[in-house]
Design a protein around this motif. Structure first.
Motif, PDB file in Angstrom:
ATOM      1  N   TYR A   1      28.315  42.050  50.052  1.00 32.78           N
ATOM      2  CA  TYR A   1      28.873  41.331  49.274  1.00 32.78           C
ATOM      3  C   TYR A   1      28.972  41.864  47.944  1.00 32.78           C
ATOM      4  O   TYR A   1      29.510  41.138  46.933  1.00 32.78           O
ATOM      5  N   ASN A   2      28.535  43.007  47.874  1.00 25.07           N
ATOM      6  CA  ASN A   2      28.838  43.698  46.527  1.00 25.07           C
ATOM      7  C   ASN A   2      29.609  44.572  46.628  1.00 25.07           C
ATOM      8  O   ASN A   2      29.684  45.748  47.162  1.00 25.07           O
ATOM      9  N   LEU A   3      31.053  44.105  46.212  1.00 26.13           N
ATOM     10  CA  LEU A   3      31.979  44.972  46.303  1.00 26.13           C
ATOM     11  C   LEU A   3      32.366  45.724  45.102  1.00 26.13           C
ATOM     12  O   LEU A   3      33.609  46.519  45.170  1.00 26.13           O
ATOM     13  N   CYS A   4      31.468  46.105  44.273  1.00 29.99           N
ATOM     14  CA  CYS A   4      31.621  46.875  43.360  1.00 29.99           C
ATOM     15  C   CYS A   4      30.845  48.408  43.592  1.00 29.99           C
ATOM     16  O   CYS A   4      30.262  48.991  42.899  1.00 29.99           O
TER      17      CYS A   4
ATOM     18  N   THR B   1      40.066  43.354  42.944  1.00 34.14           N
ATOM     19  CA  THR B   1      39.688  43.060  44.417  1.00 34.14           C
ATOM     20  C   THR B   1      40.008  41.459  44.296  1.00 34.14           C
ATOM     21  O   THR B   1      40.755  41.033  45.268  1.00 34.14           O
TER      22      THR B   1
ATOM     23  N   PHE C   1      36.147  39.857  51.150  1.00 34.42           N
ATOM     24  CA  PHE C   1      36.113  38.922  50.326  1.00 34.42           C
ATOM     25  C   PHE C   1      36.462  37.785  50.996  1.00 34.42           C
ATOM     26  O   PHE C   1      35.911  36.557  50.878  1.00 34.42           O
TER      27      PHE C   1
ATOM     28  N   ALA D   1      33.727  38.235  39.074  1.00 38.77           N
ATOM     29  CA  ALA D   1      34.674  39.065  38.809  1.00 38.77           C
ATOM     30  C   ALA D   1      34.695  39.809  37.560  1.00 38.77           C
ATOM     31  O   ALA D   1      34.704  39.324  36.562  1.00 38.77           O
TER      32      ALA D   1
ATOM     33  N   CYS E   1      32.682  41.405  42.530  1.00 35.41           N
ATOM     34  CA  CYS E   1      33.837  42.054  42.831  1.00 35.41           C
ATOM     35  C   CYS E   1      34.556  42.662  41.315  1.00 35.41           C
ATOM     36  O   CYS E   1      34.029  42.120  40.554  1.00 35.41           O
ATOM     37  N   THR E   2      35.644  43.260  41.486  1.00 37.82           N
ATOM     38  CA  THR E   2      36.455  43.611  40.549  1.00 37.82           C
ATOM     39  C   THR E   2      37.599  42.600  40.356  1.00 37.82           C
ATOM     40  O   THR E   2      37.771  41.886  41.371  1.00 37.82           O
TER      41      THR E   2
ATOM     42  N   LYS F   1      38.026  45.826  51.231  1.00 42.00           N
ATOM     43  CA  LYS F   1      37.263  44.741  50.223  1.00 42.00           C
ATOM     44  C   LYS F   1      38.058  43.129  50.207  1.00 42.00           C
ATOM     45  O   LYS F   1      37.169  42.258  50.054  1.00 42.00           O
TER      46      LYS F   1
ATOM     47  N   GLU G   1      40.738  48.973  48.531  1.00 36.33           N
ATOM     48  CA  GLU G   1      40.886  47.649  48.427  1.00 36.33           C
ATOM     49  C   GLU G   1      41.224  46.611  49.471  1.00 36.33           C
ATOM     50  O   GLU G   1      40.952  45.383  49.700  1.00 36.33           O
TER      51      GLU G   1
END
Length: 697
Positions: free
Chosen positions: A102-105, A135, A117, A72, A131-132, A113, A110
């Motif tokens: 699975y790269n949620l950046c 997220t 996740f 994160a 992710c961030t 995402k 949200e």
């Protein structure tokens, strides 16, 4: 423009060299602790924390039985630091791979995402997700702590968490620690916040194994970067008038403009960018695809400028362009507001110009880190804070000066962070015949060995120093010119140690406090010297027996228990050694005009020195007397216990003093009565300003 601090590096190349697994110095140090369940990695920007996490994560996946890794980061742009990386090419046993799904950046809502996740946690074919923080927090609402069983949770820029009840990231971490068997790796370039709220509760922090890699180690081990300057430039009126003086368009620069709500912001953020572009030169065009602006400088050079302030859809393309830069000539100047700070990687950046006060120590350290990447062709890095000069007669003086104090605190903090590190080791923890490493101060605890809690506190002294430098009562001697080391050493530091480590016994608090005070004194009064560096006529003040290499530990430290540090009380002046005489390489610290063997340093000697006095002297040369006077008055007001009743009683005497002396009483006078009059005057001025402000509102 005066630098409050200039640091020169040895350029050993040590911090950038790779071992046989492709790890840099800091990464190898972190990897040694790979089997710990909770690991806190404190290392400066550009030291390679992202890749360190990759090494650790792959070990936990392939060797320790964990099933998944979640990383994160604070914002999407930092997610690029965790892109697919070929580690096997440099000797490691596996590569870091993140499936694109699975790269949620990436841009997106949200809600979607969060679903991805949750799907990741049950996907048997997926091992890594990025992710961030946002997220992670959003997804956690629909999960239970037990869902993180057998998961490694990596938190980048960990200082965003805190022990505050209102901090959801801190609450999440606490829940995962108590409700699952998850492993946690927390990483930060600055383990302190600007709001003085602890990041972890003491009982949670006890569970973390800490790995620290100092700024000094990182920067001293560079190949190309030789020096770093930290300076403050003051302007009157509005800041565009001062931009030509501080903006060198031949340097690769990041400019951070003030927030629209800041005192320095006299226009909206878009107009602020226009002012800066006009200072750079004449605008030519904005690329419709990348969003990059081309500007012709005053001398005819074409410069590429990135605008990260404008939040229109094209900003995503600007970010993508910056993320894929591979050459120095692809970017010249970046203008930003809330971006291009922590985690932002532009190795060619030479200068970070920050407009306006920054109240957060973390933010300043992170901004400085943007310029301290080691890069071929870059020999000097510069941080400049362009700030409004406080006017002692201004109604906003209290706000200005308080902000100024924060800036001063940052400079002091950086001075401590960049000074040669000093470590402390209890005599009871040393093996028979063990020789202390250079720069080590021995604590003679043979009669009463210290506990593991004391050792842990000593190992994490940076936390204590960060807290000290956020405390006005501790910083006050640096800006008032009123040395009060006894208050600092015997009152303020013990209070901070006791707060950070509540389980310590009173005697243990005293031991740790003396070590902290010694470290501050060593770093601010001269630094360490090799014997070979001493001038031929130098005198080395060492305890009796220390010059005899066969002396026993008890003989060598016998004098360290004393408190009288004058030359006539047992310390023996010894001429500097003959360089042809082969003797062990000992380290010495310069205290005043004395050289003292650091291995047998008398802590009481340090307690007679104001650790911040050197910083005050630098500061007093860098700002005008009017500014310094305003700062002094503010700090005196913070420290004073003046009551309104006493101030009213003192008012006629203040008037009488001013009539007789032709000046106001001074807060730094050697006369105690005059100082008390000054405190009364400062109190009354502050009350008058508060009433005026209330009437205006």
């Amino acid at each position: 423009m005066a630098n409050l601090l200039t640091v020169n590096y040895k350029q050993t190349g040590k911090s950038a060299n790779l071992n046989d697994m492709g790890m840099r110095e800091m990464q190898a140090r972190a990897y040694e602790a790979r089997h710990e369940q909770y690991l806190l990695l404190k290392a400066p920007p550009a030291s390679g924390k992202s890749r360190a996490l990759m090494f650790l994560a792959l070990s936990k996946l392939h060797e320790q039985g964990l099933k998944k890794v979640i990383v994160a980061v604070p914002e999407m742009s930092i997610g690029g630091s965790f892109k697919d990386t070929q580690l096997t090419a440099h000797g490691f046993f596996a590569d870091w791979i993140v499936q694109p799904s699975y790269n949620l950046c990436v841009p997106g809502g949200e809600t979607q995402k969060g679903r991805t996740f949750i799907r990741f946690l049950s996907d048997p074919n997926a091992t890594a997700l990025v992710c961030t923080h946002s997220t992670l927090r959003a997804a956690y609402k629909d999960l239970q702590p037990a869902d993180f069983n057998d998961v490694l949770l990596g938190i980048d820029e960990f200082h965003h968490a805190s022990a505050s009840d209102e901090n959801r990231l801190g609450e999440l971490i606490d829940g995962v620690m108590t409700g699952s068997n998850a492993h946690i790796i927390a990483m930060t370039g600055s383990y302190f916040r600007g709001d003085a709220v602890p990041i972890l509760l003491p009982e949670d922090e006890e569970k973390f194994t800490q790995v620290t890699y100092s700024y000094y180690e990182q920067l001293n081990g560079y190949k190309y970067l030789k020096s770093l300057g930290i300076g403050y430039h003051f302007y009157k009126g509005q800041y565009p008038s001062a931009l030509p003086e501080v903006l060198d368009t031949t340097k690769k620069t990041i400019i951070h403009i003030p927030n629209v709500n800041a005192l320095e912001a006299f226009v909206d953020k878009y107009s602020a960018v226009d002012y800066i572009l006009d200072t750079i030169g004449d605008g030519i065009e904005r690329d419709a695809t990348t969003g990059i602006i081309t500007v012709r400088a005053k001398d005819g050079r074409l410069l590429k400028v990135a605008d990260l302030v404008d939040d229109n859809p094209l900003r995503v393309e600007v970010q993508n362009y910056l993320r894929n830069i591979t050459r120095a000539d692809e970017m010249d100047i970046i203008i930003a507001l809330g971006m291009a700070k922590e985690g932002f990687d532009w190795p060619w950046c030479e200068h970070v110009l920050t407009i306006g006060y920054r109240s957060s120590l973390t933010e300043i350290v992170q901004i400085i880190g943007r310029a301290t990447r080691d890069c071929e062709g870059k020999t000097h890095a510069q941080f400049t804070n362009l700030i409004a000069q406080p006017d002692a007669e201004d109604d906003d003086v209290k706000v200005s000066v308080n902000n100024m104090l924060k800036a001063i605190t940052v400079s002091l903090l950086m001075e401590q962070a960049l000074a040669p590190s000093v470590s402390f080791k209890p005599r009871s923890r040393m093996a028979p015949g063990e020789v202390a490493a250079p720069g080590t101060v021995i604590i003679d605890d043979t009669a009463a060995p210290v506990s593991d809690k004391v050792v842990k506190a000593l190992e994490n002294m940076d936390n204590i120093k960060a807290a000290i430098l956020q405390t006005p009562q501790a910083v006050a001697p640096a800006v008032t010119g009123d040395p009060d080391p006894e208050v600092l050493g015997e009152v303020e530091i013990p209070k901070i140690v006791e707060k950070l480590y509540p389980d310590l016994e009173p005697s243990e608090v005293l031991t740790v406090s003396e070590a902290v005070h010694a470290s501050l004194g060593i770093q601010s009064t001269g630094g360490l010297f090799d014997e070979a560096d001493l001038p031929p006529d130098a005198e080395i003040m060492v305890p009796p027996g220390a010059e005899d290499t066969s002396a026993t530990p008890s003989d060598a430290t016998a004098d360290a228990a004393g408190t009288d540090t004058s030359a006539g009380t047992g310390r023996t002046p010894v001429s500097a050694p003959d360089p042809n005489n082969q003797k062990p390489n000992r380290k010495f610290v310069l205290i005043g005009n004395k050289f003292v063997n650091i291995e047998h340093l008398n802590v009481d000697l340090i307690r007679q020195i104001n650790p911040f006095q050197g910083a005050y002297e630098i500061l007093s040369k860098a700002v005008t007397p009017a500014v310094l006077k305003a700062i002094q008055e503010t700090v005196v007001g913070m420290r004073s216990h003046m009551s309104e009743e006493e101030a009213i009683i003192l008012w006629p005497r203040i008037l009488e003093f001013r009539k007789e002396q032709g000046r106001e009483p001074s807060a730094t006078s050697g006369d105690q009565y005059e100082r008390r009059l000054a405190e009364g005057l400062i109190y009354l001025k502050r009350k008058a300003q508060e009433r005026k402000a209330q009437q205006a509102s």
